[in-house]
Design an enzyme around this catalytic site. Structure first.
Site, short mmCIF file in Angstrom:
data_model
loop_
_atom_site.label_atom_id
_atom_site.label_comp_id
_atom_site.label_asym_id
_atom_site.label_seq_id
_atom_site.Cartn_x
_atom_site.Cartn_y
_atom_site.Cartn_z
N ASP A 1 37.20 37.56 41.52
CA ASP A 1 36.51 38.45 40.59
C ASP A 1 36.85 38.15 39.13
OD1 ASP A 1 35.42 39.67 42.76
OD2 ASP A 1 36.61 41.50 42.64
N HIS B 1 31.02 36.46 51.58
CA HIS B 1 32.30 35.76 51.60
C HIS B 1 32.18 34.25 51.47
CE1 HIS B 1 33.59 39.71 52.94
NE2 HIS B 1 34.82 39.34 52.61
N VAL B 2 30.95 33.74 51.38
CA VAL B 2 30.78 32.33 51.05
C VAL B 2 31.48 32.02 49.72
CG1 VAL B 2 29.06 30.62 50.31
CG2 VAL B 2 28.64 32.02 52.33
N ARG C 1 24.53 4.84 21.48
CA ARG C 1 25.95 4.84 21.11
C ARG C 1 26.20 4.42 19.67
NH1 ARG C 1 29.86 5.17 25.02
NH2 ARG C 1 29.18 5.12 27.20
#
Length: 725
Positions: free
Chosen positions: A137, A269-270, A442
Site C-alpha cells: 500500500d 492478491h495478484v 546523438r
C-alpha cells in the site's frame, strides 16, 4: 521481503553476528522449537528473485496478549537473541514496539517463575529492534516507498496495459479496482502511469455529484476520439459521507450515463505476488543492510527505529511516531480533514494528484491565440520514457496556455527546420510507449551549426525550448545558453529534462529511463542465472552506462552478483588474479554459480571477453564460463511505472519554471532533476561545475555508497581480499 531477509542474514554474518530466522511471524516466536532456526549464508542463496517470503508470515492473535509475548521472550532468551529485525506493516511494528517496552518486565517475570536465571536476564537486559515496512500500500508516513509497493505497481501496470488494448478494440470502458484500504498511492500512481481517465482514492473523497463529473470526463475523451476509458478505484475509496464506493457501483454509473458496455476487473492478491522489481530488490537489500547496522550500533540508544526510503536515501524514523502518524491518516479521512490526510502522504503524493487532475481536467484542450510557443526536442541516446515526457509536456503545456511544437530528429532536425505543431490528440497513446515518436540524434551541435539553429528558432517563432535527453542533449542546451550574447534567438528560456539509461546527468538522482534499463538488466540476469542452474558455471555480464556505474552496480545488487567491475574504481590485473584464485577455491569447495557484472567502460584493456577467457583458462574443468553483453535491449521496451511517474514530475516542474521565466522576461536556462525526494531546478550556468566532463558523469554519485552494501551481501567471510581504495 526476501531481498531484505537475505540482506539481514548476510550483513549480520559479514559483521560477525549469529543469525536466526523466525518462521511464520510472531507465532513462530511464541511456538519456539523449529519456529526459530539458525540461518546461514547459503540458506538465503537463491531467494533474491522470489516473490513472497521464505520464512513465512502469520497474523498472530496470541502475540497481542501479554502471555503470548512472555512465551516469545522466553524462547528468544533461551537462544541468546536480544536484537530483532521485523519486516511487516504497522500492526507488526506496533507489536514489536510493545515487546520492546515490556521486555524488562517480561524478563523479571521469567526470572520470578524460574524459567530463566537472573544472570541470563542481565546479559540480555534490553531488546534492540529495527523495523522495515513491508506493505504494497506504500502507506508509511515519512517515507516515499515501502517494500513491495513498486512491484505491486508493476503488476497493476501490466493489467492496465492489457486492459487498454482490449478496451480500445471493443471501444468500451473498464473499472479497475486495486488495493489500498487507507492509502491511494497505488491507484493514483497507476492512473498517471497508465494514462487513465479517473481515479478514486481514500485520502481525497470526491465531492457530491462526482458521478456526473466522472462521466463528463469520459464523454469528452470519447468525443475527442479516444477508444478506451479506464477508471481506477482504490479498495478503500469512499464518498464524503464515508460510504464505500465499490467498483461495481462505478461500473453501473458509467453504463447508465454513457450507455456503454463497461467491465470490472478486481486485481486482488495478484498485486502481492510475482517476481520483485529491480527497485524492490536493491532498495530492500539496502534497508536490510542498514537494519543490521542499527541493531549492532543504534543511532539513538534506547529508541526504536523504523528504516525506510526517502527519495534515494535511507532514513531512520522513531518507530512509535511513524506508526502513530500512519494510523492517524484514517482518522483524518473519517473526520473530513482531507487536506491533512493528503499532506500526511507527503509532497510527492500531492504533486502527483495535481498532475493527474490537470491531465484529466485541463484548463483547455487547445492553445489560445497568440500563445507563447514552446518547442520540445530530444537528443542523445534513446531512453524509455521519452514518449511519456513528450506527451505529458504537450498536454500540460496546452493546459497552461502554451502552443507546443515538436522538433523532429533532434538538433539536426532543428537545424533543418523540421518541426510541427502538436495538439492534445497528437500524443494520444504515447504515455506508455517505448521509443521516441519525435525522433532523436546523438550529435551535439557544432559552432558552425549555431547560425542555422538560431534561424530555425526564429522562423518557428519559438519562445522557449524544452530539451529532453541525455548528456549530449545537456551539452547542446548548455551550448545554446552560452551563446545567447551572439545569437538573439537563443535568448529564450531553455530547460533540460533528464532522460538517460546511463543515469549520468547533473542535478538529479535518477534520469527517466534508468529504472526501465535496470529492470531489463535484472530480468536478463535472472534468465542467465537460470540457464546455468543445472551445471557449474561462471557468468560475466556486461551492462551499458559508458563511464557511469549506476546500471552495473545496481544490477549487481538486484541480480545477486558476487563481483561488480566499475570504471569509477578501475580494474587492476592483481585484483583479477586474486578473484580468479578465489573462484578456483570456491568452486572446488562446492560453488555452482558465480556472477560478475562489468560496466561497459570499466577498463579499456580488460574487456568482457578477456575476463571470460581468463576465468575459463583457470577453471581446470571445475566450471565453464559464459559472457553476455545485454546491449541495446536496455534502451528498448515500455517504460516502467517509476520512469513514467518521474517523467510526469520533471516535465511539470520544467514547464512551471519555463512559465515563470516567460512571465518575468527571464531568458535563462535550467536543468531539472530529482533531489532528496523533490523535483528541483538548477541554473544551467552551473551545469559544468557539477560534472566530471571527461567521464560524462556527475561528480557526486549517490549510488556509489552502495558498494559497501554489495560487499556485505556478496563477500562470504573468508580469505577473500577486500578493496582498500
Amino acid at each position: 521481503m526476501n531481498a531484505a531477509v537475505r540482506a539481514v542474514v548476510r550483513t549480520a554474518i559479514h559483521r560477525g553476528a549469529e543469525v536466526f530466522a523466525i518462521f511464520e511471524g510472531y507465532q513462530g516466536m511464541i511456538d519456539g522449537g523449529n519456529g526459530i532456526r539458525p540461518f546461514g549464508w547459503d540458506d538465503v542463496g537463491s531467494i533474491l528473485a522470489r516473490g513472497g517470503t521464505v520464512i513465512g508470515t502469520f497474523r498472530s492473535t496470541e502475540f497481542r496478549t501479554r502471555e503470548g509475548r512472555l512465551k516469545a521472550t522466553r524462547n528468544l532468551i533461551e537462544r541468546g537473541i536480544d536484537r530483532l529485525v521485523v519486516i511487516g506493516g504497522d500492526g507488526s511494528l506496533t507489536g514489536l514496539d510493545t515487546l520492546r517496552q515490556e521486555w524488562p518486565g517480561l524478563l523479571d517475570e521469567l526470572v520470578a517463575n524460574g524459567d530463566i536465571t537472573a544472570e541470563l536476564a542481565a546479559q540480555h537486559a534490553n531488546l534492540i529492534i529495527a523495523g522495515l515496512v513491508g506493505s504494497i500500500d506504500n502507506d508509511l508516513v515519512g517515507v516515499d516507498s515501502t517494500i513491495g509497493s513498486d512491484t505491486a505497481l508493476h503488476r497493476i501496470m501490466d493489467a492496465i496495459d492489457a486492459l487498454s488494448s482490449t478496451a480500445a478494440s471493443h471501444q468500451r470502458s473498464f473499472v479497475l479496482e486495486v488495493m489500498g484500504r487507507h492509502c491511494g498511492y497505488l491507484a493514483l500512481a497507476a492512473a498517471i502511469a497508465g494514462g487513465c481517465d479517473y481515479v478514486l482514492i481514500p485520502e481525497n473523497p470526491p465531492a457530491e455529484g462526482w458521478e456526473d463529473d466522472m462521466c463528463q470526463i469520459l464523454r469528452t475523451a470519447r468525443a475527442r476520439g479516444r477508444r478506451d476509458s479506464i477508471v481506477v478505484v482504490a479498495e478503500g475509496a469512499t464518498d464524503r459521507a464515508g460510504n464505500p464506493i465499490r467498483s461495481e457501483y462505478v461500473r453501473q454509473v458509467i453504463e447508465d450515463h454513457l450507455h456503454e458496455a463497461t467491465r470490472t476487473t478486481i486485481l486482488g492478491h495478484v498485486q502481492r505476488g510475482g517476481t520483485p522489481s529491480a527497485y524492490d530488490r536493491w532498495a530492500s537489500t539496502w534497508l536490510g543492510y542498514e537494519a543490521v547496522k542499527e541493531l549492532l550500533n543504534p543511532s539513538v540508544p534506547g529508541e526504536a527505529k523504523v528504516i525506510g526510503m526517502l527519495g534515494n536515501d535511507v532514513v531512520r524514523l522513531p518507530l512509535a511516531g511513524a506508526v502513530q502518524a500512519t494510523q492517524r491518516v484514517p482518522d483524518l479521512i473519517a473526520s473530513g480533514d482531507y487536506i491533512g490526510a493528503m499532506d500526511a502522504r507527503g509532497p510527492s503524493f500531492n504533486e502527483l494528484d495535481a498532475i493527474f487532475s490537470e491531465l484529466t481536467k485541463p484548463a483547455r484542450f487547445v492553445a489560445p491565440d497568440g500563445a507563447k510557443r514552446i518547442a520540445i526536442i530530444h537528443a542523445g541516446g534513446l531512453a524509455p520514457g521519452m514518449n511519456t515526457a513528450a506527451s505529458i509536456a504537450v498536454r500540460l503545456g496546452i493546459s497552461r496556455g502554451f502552443a507546443m511544437v515538436g522538433i523532429r530528429n533532434g538538433f539536426e532536425g532543428l537545424r533543418k527546420g523540421d518541426a510541427r505543431d502538436l495538439g492534445w490528440d497528437d500524443v494520444e497513446g504515447w504515455i506508455g510507449s517505448g521509443g521516441a515518436e519525435l525522433g532523436l540524434r546523438r550529435a551535439v551541435p557544432t559552432p558552425e551549426d549555431l547560425y542555422k539553429l538560431s534561424r530555425s528558432l526564429e522562423e518557428l517563432r519559438v519562445d522557449g525550448l524544452l530539451v529532453i535527453g541525455g548528456w549530449n542533449a545537456y551539452q547542446a542546451a548548455y551550448l545554446l545558453h552560452s551563446e545567447r550574447s551572439r545569437y538573439p534567438a537563443f535568448r529564450i528560456p531553455i530547460v533540460a529534462v533528464p532522460a538517460s539509461i546511463d543515469n549520468n546527468l547533473p542535478g538529479t538522482e535518477l534520469a527517466v529511463g534508468a529504472d526501465t534499463a535496470l529492470n531489463v538488466d535484472v530480468a536478463s540476469i535472472d534468465m542467465i542465472k537460470m540457464s546455468g542452474a543445472a551445471t557449474t558455471r561462471c557468468f560475466v555480464v556486461e551492462t551499458m552506462g559508458r563511464y557511469c556505474g549506476f546500471l552495473a552496480l545496481m544490477s549487481g545488487i538486484a541480480g545477486g552478483a558476487e563481483r561488480v567491475y566499475l570504471n569509477e574504481e578501475g580494474v587492476e590485473l592483481g585484483e583479477l588474479a586474486y578473484d580468479v584464485a578465489w573462484l578456483q577455491r570456491s568452486f572446488a569447495a562446492g560453488r555452482r554459480l558465480f556472477l560478475a557484472i562489468r560496466n561497459e567502460e570499466a577498463s579499456d584493456s580488460y574487456t568482457t571477453e578477456f575476463m571470460g577467457q581468463m576465468l575459463e583458462g583457470a577453471s581446470n574443468g571445475n566450471y565453464d564460463v559464459r559472457t553476455h553483453i545485454i546491449g541495446h535491449l536496455q534502451q528498448g521496451g515500455e517504460p516502467t511505472p517509476a520512469d513514467r511517474l518521474l517523467a510526469a514530475r520533471v516535465v511539470s516542474t520544467g514547464l512551471r519554471r519555463m512559465a515563470q521565466a516567460l512571465e518575468a522576461g527571464e531568458p535563462d536556462g535550467w536543468y531539472v532533476g530529482l533531489q532528496f525526494s523533490k523535483i528541483t531546478t538548477s541554473p544551467m550556468s552551473h551545469m559544468m561545475d557539477d560534472m566530471d566532463v571527461r567521464h560524462r558523469r556527475p561528480k557526486k554519485q549517490w549510488w556509489m555508497q552502495l558498494q559497501r552494501v554489495l560487499q556485505a551481501v556478496s563477500d562470504q567471510p573468508g580469505p577473500r581480499r577486500k578493496k582498500t581504495r
